[in-house]
Design an enzyme around this catalytic site. Structure first.
Site, PDB file in Angstrom:
ATOM      1  N   ASN A   1     -13.093  -8.755  22.287  1.00 18.27           N
ATOM      2  CA  ASN A   1     -13.954  -9.189  21.165  1.00 18.27           C
ATOM      3  C   ASN A   1     -14.707  -8.001  20.582  1.00 18.27           C
ATOM      4  OD1 ASN A   1     -13.095 -11.524  22.233  1.00 18.27           O
ATOM      5  ND2 ASN A   1     -15.102 -12.350  22.787  1.00 18.27           N
TER       6      ASN A   1
ATOM      7  N   HIS B   1     -12.271 -10.025 -29.134  1.00 15.75           N
ATOM      8  CA  HIS B   1     -11.488 -11.269 -29.310  1.00 15.75           C
ATOM      9  C   HIS B   1     -10.031 -10.971 -29.660  1.00 15.75           C
ATOM     10  CE1 HIS B   1     -15.461 -13.235 -29.532  1.00 15.75           C
ATOM     11  NE2 HIS B   1     -15.769 -12.222 -30.316  1.00 15.75           N
TER      12      HIS B   1
ATOM     13  N   SER C   1      16.527  -4.314 -17.857  1.00 15.45           N
ATOM     14  CA  SER C   1      16.920  -5.710 -17.676  1.00 15.45           C
ATOM     15  C   SER C   1      18.379  -5.751 -17.268  1.00 15.45           C
ATOM     16  CB  SER C   1      16.704  -6.467 -18.991  1.00 15.45           C
ATOM     17  OG  SER C   1      17.567  -7.573 -19.066  1.00 15.45           O
TER      18      SER C   1
ATOM     19  N   LYS D   1      16.304  -3.106 -22.943  1.00 12.30           N
ATOM     20  CA  LYS D   1      14.947  -3.279 -22.408  1.00 12.30           C
ATOM     21  C   LYS D   1      14.422  -2.090 -21.595  1.00 12.30           C
ATOM     22  CE  LYS D   1      12.703  -6.561 -22.917  1.00 12.30           C
ATOM     23  NZ  LYS D   1      12.661  -7.780 -22.175  1.00 12.30           N
TER      24      LYS D   1
ATOM     25  N   GLU E   1       2.683  -4.907 -14.774  1.00 10.69           N
ATOM     26  CA  GLU E   1       2.670  -6.355 -14.541  1.00 10.69           C
ATOM     27  C   GLU E   1       2.438  -6.660 -13.067  1.00 10.69           C
ATOM     28  OE1 GLU E   1       5.703  -7.647 -18.141  1.00 10.69           O
ATOM     29  OE2 GLU E   1       6.530  -7.094 -16.217  1.00 10.69           O
TER      30      GLU E   1
HETATM   31  N1  ARG Z   1      -6.301 -10.333  18.413  1.00 12.14           N
HETATM   32  C1  ARG Z   1      -7.662 -10.702  18.579  1.00 12.14           C
HETATM   33  C2  ARG Z   1      -8.411 -10.617  17.229  1.00 12.14           C
HETATM   34  O1  ARG Z   1      -7.918 -10.008  16.355  1.00 12.14           O
HETATM   35  C3  ARG Z   1      -8.308  -9.766  19.544  1.00 12.14           C
HETATM   36  C4  ARG Z   1      -9.496 -10.341  20.234  1.00 12.14           C
HETATM   37  C5  ARG Z   1      -9.036 -11.386  21.202  1.00 12.14           C
HETATM   38  N2  ARG Z   1     -10.131 -11.943  21.930  1.00 12.14           N
HETATM   39  C6  ARG Z   1     -10.003 -13.039  22.649  1.00 12.14           C
HETATM   40  N3  ARG Z   1     -11.081 -13.462  23.255  1.00 12.14           N
HETATM   41  N4  ARG Z   1      -8.872 -13.688  22.785  1.00 12.14           N
HETATM   42  O2  ARG Z   1      -9.454 -11.189  17.074  1.00 12.14           O
END
Ligand code: ARG
Length: 443
Positions: A110, A156, A278, A284, A291
């Site tokens: 995390n 416009h 094209s 073309k 685009e």
């Molecule tokens: N792949 C996860 C993400 O991008 C990584 C963190 C995963 N953490 C977990 N507690 N499973 O968030």
């Protein structure tokens, strides 16, 4: 491939669930930063006496080899792995053996994924600043190379007043300069945090913030609040919104040029190397790159809305939904980087059809406001001059007679201050542009 979890499970993960939850197919882009994060981590665990000096040296050597391998294209990514964090850990295990298993001490993915994504974001923002600066430079050079060029200006989508290319392209320069400032401001606001653990902080007696000499010390900030650190994706949303704005600017520039390159306008020639043909119509030469840049704006906005929506209902702290921040982020960065590159190339090879532009400038309605302002200098209220010139333009349209071809007598009929000599002076693009006093770019 060794997983970073598994002890409490009696069953293997269902293969469908495994492939559904995998992120390696895109987060492999974070490999470099994941290894750098691990280099930080070994500093912490060394200081916390969790590894010996010998183990530290071994891990450091192994991680540096991984960095070198990555640089030389020799770092193998196993696309059956769960994520980049597992791949790096596994690669280290293969390089140095079981000591590698001490790496993931008091650290959580995390926190790791935040470190990686923030580092990636900083690098990408600086890359974007460089690409945007090239575009600003190519606009500047094109203005220089066409110094006295005047074109019809529009409101416009109707002929409004003559404008210099310096003013028109100056507007693009200003937009992109603001984009650059936005990228830099966002980078300034990104603090690389580390040490939040899964959510509550770590039990380690050492943290990154009392270790000096790390390669990115100055970007490191103590995690002021571990729960915020692991669950904040504001920076991703800020980047996606700045990319949406920049994409919107590039789309508007594209739209101008798509119009200008039509037979009807015929203001510019796009270099052939940026056009396509094209399969059916041999004649073309299409402005597809413009685009596509215009079209990509839809993806940029979609990516912003997808992350905003993904985040809005999430309770604290980390939730797996957050994994969905990366694909939009990576995609939007690539889109804008490539669009900026292409736009710079197209602008610097752009050719103006001066003859055709001068033909458009013969439209006398472009000078109506200049005539009205001239009458203001004779003491007439602007509202009245507006009416006088409106009638003059109407007469010209109804009679099919150009104002410059009208006799003094005819002109006098609209106002005593109007005569052929004055109008010939006023109906002139160079006079019109040079008589504008306010807010001239670069003056
Ligand atoms: N792949 C996860 C993400 O991008 C990584 C963190 C995963 N953490 C977990 N507690 N499973 O968030």
């Amino acid at each position: 491939m060794t997983k970073l979890w598994g002890g409490r499970f009696a069953k293997k993960i269902d293969p469908k669930a495994e492939s559904f939850s995998r992120s390696i197919q895109y987060d492999h882009k974070l490999a470099e930063f994941d290894i750098l994060g691990s280099l930080c981590q070994i500093e912490i665990i060394k200081k916390a006496n969790i590894i010996t000096a010998k183990e530290y040296n071994l891990m450091k050597k192994g991680l540096n080899i991984l960095l070198k391998d990555l640089e030389n294209g020799k770092f193998d990514i196993d696309f059956n792995a769960e994520d980049i964090h597992s791949v790096v850990q596994d690669a280290l295990l293969k390089k140095i053996g079981k000591t590698a298993l001490k790496l993931h001490t008091a650290r959580s993915r995390n926190d790791q994924v935040l470190f990686d994504t923030k580092m990636f974001s900083l690098k990408s923002l600086y890359d974007l600043v460089i690409e945007a600066s090239y575009l600003i430079k190519s606009l500047k050079n094109t203005i220089q190379a066409n110094k006295d060029l005047i074109l019809p200006g529009f409101t416009h989508m109707q002929h409004a007043m003559p404008v210099s290319l310096e003013n028109h392209f100056g507007a693009y320069q200003q937009m992109i300069k603001r984009d650059v400032n936005r990228f830099l401001d966002i980078a300034e606001n990104i603090k690389i945090t580390f040490g939040s653990g899964a959510l509550a902080g770590t039990n380690l007696p050492a943290s990154l913030y009392n270790i000096k000499g790390l390669p990115f010390d100055k970007d490191m900030q103590p995690s002021e609040c571990s729960m915020d650190s692991v669950s904040d994706r504001d920076f991703v949303i800020e980047i996606l919104s700045s990319l949406s704005i920049c994409g919107m600017h590039l789309s508007r520039m594209s739209e101008d040029m798509i119009l200008w390159v039509t037979q009807e306008f015929n203001f510019i020639k796009l270099d052939q190397s940026y056009c396509t043909g094209s399969s059916l119509m041999p004649q073309k030469k299409n402005p597809d790159m413009l685009e596509l840049i215009r079209g990509y704006t839809g993806k940029l906005y979609g990516n912003l809305v997808s992350v905003l929506t993904m985040m809005k209902g999430l309770p604290l702290t980390y939730n797996r939904d957050m994994q969905h921040d990366k694909e939009p982020l990576f995609e939007s960065i690539d889109i804008v980087k490539n669009s900026l590159k292409l736009m710079a190339g197209m602008i610097s090879t752009l050719r103006f059809n001066k003859k055709s532009i001068s033909k458009h400038l013969e439209d006398e309605s472009l000078y109506a406001t200049d005539i009205a302002h001239y009458l203001v200098t004779k003491g007439i209220a602007f509202k009245d001059t507006h009416d006088i010139v409106g009638e003059l333009v109407k007469y010209s349209l109804d009679s099919g007679k150009k104002i410059v071809d009208m006799t003094d007598r005819e002109l006098y009929g609209f106002n005593k201050h109007l005569n052929s000599k004055i109008l010939k002076k006023l109906i002139d693009p160079v006079y019109s542009v040079s008589s504008k006093k306010s807010l001239k770019i670069g003056k």
